[in-house]
Design a protein around this motif. Structure first.
Motif, short mmCIF file in Angstrom:
data_model
loop_
_atom_site.label_atom_id
_atom_site.label_comp_id
_atom_site.label_asym_id
_atom_site.label_seq_id
_atom_site.Cartn_x
_atom_site.Cartn_y
_atom_site.Cartn_z
N GLY A 93 0.81 -1.22 0.00
CA GLY A 93 0.00 0.00 0.00
C GLY A 93 0.84 1.26 0.00
N ILE A 94 1.88 1.30 0.79
CA ILE A 94 2.76 2.47 0.82
C ILE A 94 3.47 2.64 -0.52
CG2 ILE A 94 4.87 3.40 1.86
CD1 ILE A 94 3.89 2.19 4.53
N LYS A 95 3.95 1.54 -1.10
CA LYS A 95 4.62 1.60 -2.40
C LYS A 95 3.68 2.12 -3.48
CE LYS A 95 7.68 0.17 -5.60
NZ LYS A 95 7.56 1.18 -6.61
N ASP A 107 4.06 5.66 -5.61
CA ASP A 107 4.02 5.66 -7.08
C ASP A 107 2.91 6.56 -7.60
OD1 ASP A 107 6.14 3.92 -7.04
OD2 ASP A 107 4.93 2.14 -7.50
N TYR A 108 1.75 6.51 -6.95
CA TYR A 108 0.63 7.36 -7.35
C TYR A 108 0.97 8.84 -7.18
CZ TYR A 108 -3.82 9.80 -6.85
OH TYR A 108 -4.84 10.70 -6.97
N LYS A 109 1.57 9.20 -6.05
CA LYS A 109 1.92 10.60 -5.82
C LYS A 109 2.95 11.08 -6.85
CE LYS A 109 0.61 12.98 -2.97
NZ LYS A 109 -0.49 13.92 -3.04
N LYS A 110 3.90 10.21 -7.22
CA LYS A 110 4.88 10.59 -8.24
C LYS A 110 4.19 10.82 -9.58
CE LYS A 110 8.91 8.25 -6.31
NZ LYS A 110 9.83 7.12 -6.47
N ALA A 111 3.23 9.97 -9.92
CA ALA A 111 2.52 10.10 -11.20
C ALA A 111 1.67 11.37 -11.21
CB ALA A 111 1.64 8.88 -11.45
N VAL A 112 1.02 11.68 -10.10
CA VAL A 112 0.19 12.88 -10.02
C VAL A 112 1.07 14.12 -10.14
CG1 VAL A 112 -1.25 14.25 -8.47
CG2 VAL A 112 -1.69 11.81 -8.76
#
Length: 62
Positions: free
Chosen positions: A39-41, A45-50
């Protein structure tokens, strides 16, 4: 856990968890820790993509 028997059938001593109870407990804990790591990973990854998408929108508008 097993309920202690008192009186003529036993002396009230409670046995510890059985092997199957320990295996179940450890399996559940391992699954929870693994889920937390995944979940943390995925969140990172989601925050980097956003953030990457936000920066590219700023560049294209200029």
């Amino acid at each position: 856990m097993k309920q202690p028997k008192t009186g003529p059938v036993g002396n009230g001593v409670v046995e510890g968890p059985s092997a199957m109870q320990w295996i179940s407990f450890i399996g559940v804990m391992f699954g929870g820790v693994l889920n937390l790591i995944v979940g943390i990973k995925r969140y990172v990854d989601y925050k980097k993509a956003v953030n990457k998408g936000t920066n590219s929108q700023k560049d294209s508008s200029e």
